[in-house]
Motif scaffolding. Sequence first.
Motif, PDB file in Angstrom:
ATOM      1  N   ILE A 134       0.831  -1.204   0.000  1.00 23.13           N
ATOM      2  CA  ILE A 134       0.000   0.000   0.000  1.00 23.13           C
ATOM      3  C   ILE A 134       0.869   1.258   0.000  1.00 23.13           C
ATOM      4  N   ALA A 137       2.723   1.428  -3.498  1.00 25.82           N
ATOM      5  CA  ALA A 137       1.872   1.471  -4.687  1.00 25.82           C
ATOM      6  C   ALA A 137       1.021   2.730  -4.732  1.00 25.82           C
ATOM      7  N   SER A 138       0.914   3.443  -3.612  1.00 24.37           N
ATOM      8  CA  SER A 138       0.082   4.643  -3.582  1.00 24.37           C
ATOM      9  C   SER A 138       0.766   5.781  -4.329  1.00 24.37           C
ATOM     10  N   GLY A 190       4.590  -3.393  -5.058  1.00 25.86           N
ATOM     11  CA  GLY A 190       4.101  -2.020  -5.119  1.00 25.86           C
ATOM     12  C   GLY A 190       4.823  -1.168  -6.136  1.00 25.86           C
ATOM     13  N   SER A 197      -7.115   0.141  -9.553  1.00 28.18           N
ATOM     14  CA  SER A 197      -7.365   0.936  -8.351  1.00 28.18           C
ATOM     15  C   SER A 197      -8.317   0.242  -7.396  1.00 28.18           C
ATOM     16  N   LEU A 200      -6.379  -2.147  -5.280  1.00 28.51           N
ATOM     17  CA  LEU A 200      -5.648  -1.410  -4.249  1.00 28.51           C
ATOM     18  C   LEU A 200      -6.582  -1.033  -3.102  1.00 28.51           C
TER      19      LEU A 200
END
Length: 251
Positions: A134, A137-138, A190, A197, A200
């Motif tokens: 998270i 990958a954000s 990530g 999306s 995620l």
Amino acid sequence: MFIVVRNLRGETILRIDTILLGIIYLIVQLFANRIISSSTIGRFKWLSFSGGVAVSYVFIYVLPSLHKEQEDFAKSGLTMESELYILGLIGLLTYYGVHKAAERASKIHEKGEGSFFWIQISFFAVYNMLISYIIFASDIEGVEAVFYGIAVGMHFLAVSHDMWREDSERYQKLGRYLLATGIVAGWSIGVFATMPSFALGIVFAFISGAMIMNVLKKELPSEENAHFRTFLGGAIGYTLLILALKWFFEW
């Protein structure tokens, strides 16, 4: 200054902030107990401060982000308007179940949790992987990534120390390396693997519930080892700092 590395097609694959955060997380994971024990402020203050920062992070970042993800899910045509909250609840219940099973195992065995220790380590390796995924990958980067990443790093510190207390010998020999492997796996996925999306959002919802449980269960200082002023300072200080940065940088 944040250096960006691109592949031959011009796609962004690495930034210096992701590299630094990954290295910091690995150092924290591998040397958590040494970091805490060598500190001059003491273990109780360390853990109390870490707990304060983690609680602030949950309310300042995790819950608002979960709400935003749920709003985005609602726009996709799903009608329950609570899908991600349910996944968060599942994450919380899953890791609460692991925690209670570990407590029972420690009562059955004369020393530690027996073979269940490795089951718990496996669950937390997955936990580390999902959190790392998270984070990396954000789309947050720069100063924002650093300050939110610090809170996650302190959370890793507290969880790692808790694992060490449960079985220091097995944790030192192999457990910490398995947890570090989870961080490397999450970092790799990530950074190099793109996911839709909505996927995620699903991962974020599940791990948010798990993080809330672990913060409240493992990081809120108990009566016998609490240092309330340090805990309060960590929570209020981190909250005020993040709110100021949000206002200044318009996050």
